[in-house]
Scaffold this motif. Structure first.
Motif, short mmCIF file in Angstrom:
data_model
loop_
_atom_site.label_atom_id
_atom_site.label_comp_id
_atom_site.label_asym_id
_atom_site.label_seq_id
_atom_site.Cartn_x
_atom_site.Cartn_y
_atom_site.Cartn_z
N GLN A 119 0.81 -1.20 0.00
CA GLN A 119 0.00 0.00 0.00
C GLN A 119 0.85 1.26 0.00
N ASN A 120 1.99 1.24 0.68
CA ASN A 120 2.84 2.42 0.72
C ASN A 120 3.37 2.76 -0.66
N PHE A 121 3.77 1.76 -1.43
CA PHE A 121 4.25 2.02 -2.78
C PHE A 121 3.12 2.56 -3.67
N ALA A 122 1.92 2.03 -3.50
CA ALA A 122 0.78 2.53 -4.29
C ALA A 122 0.51 3.99 -3.95
N ARG A 123 0.54 4.33 -2.68
CA ARG A 123 0.34 5.73 -2.27
C ARG A 123 1.45 6.61 -2.82
N LEU A 124 2.68 6.10 -2.82
CA LEU A 124 3.79 6.87 -3.40
C LEU A 124 3.57 7.09 -4.89
N ALA A 125 3.03 6.10 -5.59
CA ALA A 125 2.75 6.25 -7.02
C ALA A 125 1.75 7.38 -7.25
N TYR A 126 0.75 7.50 -6.38
CA TYR A 126 -0.21 8.60 -6.50
C TYR A 126 0.49 9.95 -6.32
N TRP A 127 1.39 10.02 -5.34
CA TRP A 127 2.13 11.26 -5.12
C TRP A 127 3.01 11.58 -6.33
N MET A 128 3.68 10.57 -6.88
CA MET A 128 4.58 10.79 -8.01
C MET A 128 3.85 11.34 -9.24
N GLN A 129 2.58 11.04 -9.35
CA GLN A 129 1.82 11.59 -10.48
C GLN A 129 1.75 13.10 -10.41
N ARG A 130 1.65 13.66 -9.23
CA ARG A 130 1.52 15.10 -9.04
C ARG A 130 2.31 15.52 -7.80
N PRO A 131 3.64 15.48 -7.86
CA PRO A 131 4.43 15.78 -6.67
C PRO A 131 4.35 17.24 -6.23
N ASP A 132 3.80 18.09 -7.08
CA ASP A 132 3.69 19.50 -6.73
C ASP A 132 2.46 19.82 -5.89
N THR A 133 1.51 18.90 -5.81
CA THR A 133 0.23 19.21 -5.18
C THR A 133 0.08 18.71 -3.75
N SER A 134 0.96 17.86 -3.31
CA SER A 134 0.87 17.37 -1.94
C SER A 134 2.28 17.10 -1.43
N SER A 135 2.36 16.84 -0.14
CA SER A 135 3.67 16.72 0.47
C SER A 135 3.65 15.71 1.60
N GLY A 136 4.78 15.09 1.81
CA GLY A 136 4.91 14.15 2.92
C GLY A 136 4.93 14.82 4.27
N ILE A 137 5.06 16.13 4.31
CA ILE A 137 5.04 16.85 5.59
C ILE A 137 3.73 17.62 5.75
#
Length: 172
Positions: free
Chosen positions: A1-19
């Motif tokens: 699940q963590n890798f899948a969530r990372l894939a979602y972030w990688m699609q739009r890394p400008d719109t959300s953040s890990g912090i």
């Protein structure tokens, strides 16, 4: 699940953040947060990621205060290494400093099959990289705190110098 969530972030890394404070409601932020912790454990755990993550959850502080205390590094430094690593990790033909790699995973190997299953992207590395062509291009965007935008500049042989200007919303 963590890798899948990372894939979602990688699609739009400008719109959300890990912090982000929204990580409890936003899957892509959770993916980025998990990868940020994984990357920091790779580089800042003194070879003991288990003890490192235990210190992260033990507190007594929480959030970014606890994270910067445990990492003993500035947040800007940790984020810079993490953001570059998302592009540079195991990229063929690219040699980078160790801090720009994930030690625990080869993301270029892991992420395409994950992205294929959750994004239906044909098994490509899911990080969104904007191509800046050889002509005059104006790109606009906004990065959230702790996020990033990735660009690839394509310059034809003997094309001469290229100028790139990055400005804030006020033009400065």
């Amino acid at each position: 699940q963590n890798f899948a969530r990372l894939a979602y972030w990688m699609q739009r890394p400008d719109t959300s953040s890990g912090i982000s404070a929204r990580a409890d409601r936003n899957l892509s932020s959770r993916g980025a947060g998990w990868a940020l912790v994984r990357h920091s454990a790779d580089h800042l755990s003194n070879g003991n990621p288990r003890a490192y993550t235990r210190r992260l959850v033990a507190g007594p502080d929480t959030g970014l205060t606890n994270f910067t205390t445990v990492t003993a590094a500035s947040l800007d430094t940790v984020l810079a290494g993490f953001l570059v690593a998302n592009y540079a990790d195991d990229l063929p033909g690219l040699t980078t400093a160790a801090r720009y790699q994930f030690r625990s995973y080869n993301m270029r190997s892991i992420m395409p099959p994950v992205a294929s299953s959750v994004l239906s992207n044909g098994g490509q590395y899911p990080l969104k990289v904007e191509s800046i062509g050889t002509g005059s291009v104006t790109l606009q965007g906004t990065n959230r705190t702790g996020s990033g935008t990735y660009y690839r500049l394509a310059v034809a042989a003997n094309a001469g110098p290229k100028n790139i200007k990055v400005t804030n919303a006020g033009g400065a």
